[in-house]
Design a protein around this motif. Structure first.
Motif, PDB file in Angstrom:
ATOM      1  N   PRO A   8     -54.344 -10.301  35.443  1.00 27.84           N
ATOM      2  CA  PRO A   8     -53.174  -9.470  35.138  1.00 27.84           C
ATOM      3  C   PRO A   8     -52.227 -10.175  34.178  1.00 27.84           C
ATOM      4  CG  PRO A   8     -52.917 -10.483  37.282  1.00 27.84           C
ATOM      5  CD  PRO A   8     -54.295 -10.840  36.823  1.00 27.84           C
ATOM      6  N   SER A   9     -51.329  -9.384  33.594  1.00 34.85           N
ATOM      7  CA  SER A   9     -50.451  -9.883  32.547  1.00 34.85           C
ATOM      8  C   SER A   9     -49.016  -9.464  32.828  1.00 34.85           C
ATOM      9  CB  SER A   9     -50.909  -9.305  31.201  1.00 34.85           C
ATOM     10  OG  SER A   9     -49.897  -9.356  30.242  1.00 34.85           O
ATOM     11  N   SER A  10     -48.075 -10.397  32.689  1.00 35.93           N
ATOM     12  CA  SER A  10     -46.662 -10.041  32.857  1.00 35.93           C
ATOM     13  C   SER A  10     -46.221  -9.083  31.756  1.00 35.93           C
ATOM     14  CB  SER A  10     -45.784 -11.292  32.860  1.00 35.93           C
ATOM     15  OG  SER A  10     -45.906 -12.005  31.639  1.00 35.93           O
ATOM     16  N   LEU A  55     -44.476  -5.523  32.527  1.00 37.28           N
ATOM     17  CA  LEU A  55     -43.212  -5.057  31.936  1.00 37.28           C
ATOM     18  C   LEU A  55     -43.421  -3.722  31.224  1.00 37.28           C
ATOM     19  CD1 LEU A  55     -40.240  -5.455  31.220  1.00 37.28           C
ATOM     20  CD2 LEU A  55     -40.970  -6.837  29.260  1.00 37.28           C
ATOM     21  N   ALA A  56     -44.518  -3.594  30.492  1.00 33.19           N
ATOM     22  CA  ALA A  56     -44.827  -2.339  29.798  1.00 33.19           C
ATOM     23  C   ALA A  56     -44.916  -1.175  30.778  1.00 33.19           C
ATOM     24  CB  ALA A  56     -46.127  -2.483  29.011  1.00 33.19           C
ATOM     25  N   ASP A  57     -45.591  -1.406  31.907  1.00 28.55           N
ATOM     26  CA  ASP A  57     -45.747  -0.346  32.904  1.00 28.55           C
ATOM     27  C   ASP A  57     -44.400   0.041  33.520  1.00 28.55           C
ATOM     28  OD1 ASP A  57     -48.459  -0.235  32.486  1.00 28.55           O
ATOM     29  OD2 ASP A  57     -48.983  -1.458  34.233  1.00 28.55           O
ATOM     30  N   ALA A  96     -38.117 -10.343  29.345  1.00 30.44           N
ATOM     31  CA  ALA A  96     -38.335 -10.799  30.720  1.00 30.44           C
ATOM     32  C   ALA A  96     -38.880 -12.213  30.701  1.00 30.44           C
ATOM     33  CB  ALA A  96     -39.293  -9.866  31.449  1.00 30.44           C
ATOM     34  N   ALA A  97     -38.047 -13.159  31.107  1.00 26.67           N
ATOM     35  CA  ALA A  97     -38.486 -14.536  31.285  1.00 26.67           C
ATOM     36  C   ALA A  97     -39.067 -14.685  32.694  1.00 26.67           C
ATOM     37  CB  ALA A  97     -37.318 -15.489  31.079  1.00 26.67           C
ATOM     38  N   ARG A 108     -31.652  -3.667  32.761  1.00 28.64           N
ATOM     39  CA  ARG A 108     -31.988  -3.592  31.330  1.00 28.64           C
ATOM     40  C   ARG A 108     -33.099  -2.579  31.088  1.00 28.64           C
ATOM     41  NH1 ARG A 108     -31.861  -9.180  32.090  1.00 28.64           N
ATOM     42  NH2 ARG A 108     -34.057  -9.505  31.526  1.00 28.64           N
ATOM     43  N   ILE A 109     -34.079  -2.547  31.992  1.00 31.28           N
ATOM     44  CA  ILE A 109     -35.159  -1.562  31.869  1.00 31.28           C
ATOM     45  C   ILE A 109     -34.613  -0.143  31.947  1.00 31.28           C
ATOM     46  CG2 ILE A 109     -37.157  -0.592  33.103  1.00 31.28           C
ATOM     47  CD1 ILE A 109     -37.971  -3.492  33.779  1.00 31.28           C
TER      48      ILE A 109
END
Length: 203
Positions: free
Chosen positions: A13-15, A19-21, A142-143, A161-162
């Protein structure tokens, strides 16, 4: 409306995909959209091939058409060495430079440290300005420490922010959408209406 999410995460999986989702989900709660995801990791070899041959293959061409036909975009990249990833930039390099003209775009990025957050403003925003897209005011970074973090007295948390960025993109999508009831009136109908008006005024 069609919302296309372009994500350049390299792991699974990818952060970046996470974030995109989250961004796509927030937009879908505000606007009636159909969401489609373009995973650039799956197109890496095809993008490289397009640079070598000068032509996209069928798989890459389908992805390009998906992006250019979208009503709006969410574009998310990991940040490496203070800028967007090479894969992310390479994909947008193979697009025609007028393909995104007037298209609403929400830009976002992920990184290991908050020090890279300004890459959104000095790298991503100018890229999409060059492509003539309409970029929403709020860019989302997103850090590592942002995941699960809440707002404090000085800054908004990632969730806030989202939500704000999703509000802005949804507003642009709604504003730029052609009303369903609006239609192009054929010239014959316009002429007939003018004749009726002239007949009434002549009486």
């Amino acid at each position: 409306m069609k919302l296309v999410v372009v994500t350049a995460g390299l792991t699974q999986p990818s952060s970046t995909r996470l974030l995109a989702d989250r961004l796509a989900s927030a937009v879908s709660r505000r606007a009636d959209v159909r969401t489609q995801v373009v995973e650039l990791r799956e197109l890496a070899v095809d993008i490289a091939g397009a640079f070598v041959t000068g032509f996209p293959n069928a798989k890459l061409r389908a992805a390009i058409e998906t992006v250019t036909e979208a009503d709006g975009l969410v574009a998310v990249t990991p940040i490496f060495s203070g800028s967007y990833s090479g894969l992310f930039k390479s994909f947008f390099d193979v697009l025609d430079n007028t393909a995104l003209t007037g298209k609403p775009v929400l830009i976002a990025a992920t990184g290991g440290t908050a020090r890279h957050s300004l890459a959104l403003e000095h790298a991503l925003r100018p890229l999409f300005a060059y492509l003539r897209a309409v970029v929403v005011p709020t860019a989302v970074y997103a850090a590592s420490e942002d995941w699960g973090g809440a707002a404090d007295s000085f800054t908004d948390g990632l969730g806030e922010r989202i939500e704000r960025a999703a509000d802005e993109l949804a507003a642009l999508l709604t504003h730029t959408r052609r009303p369903e009831e609006e239609r192009l009136v054929p010239f014959e109908e316009q002429l007939a209406a003018l004749r009726r008006t002239d007949g009434i005024s002549g009486a």
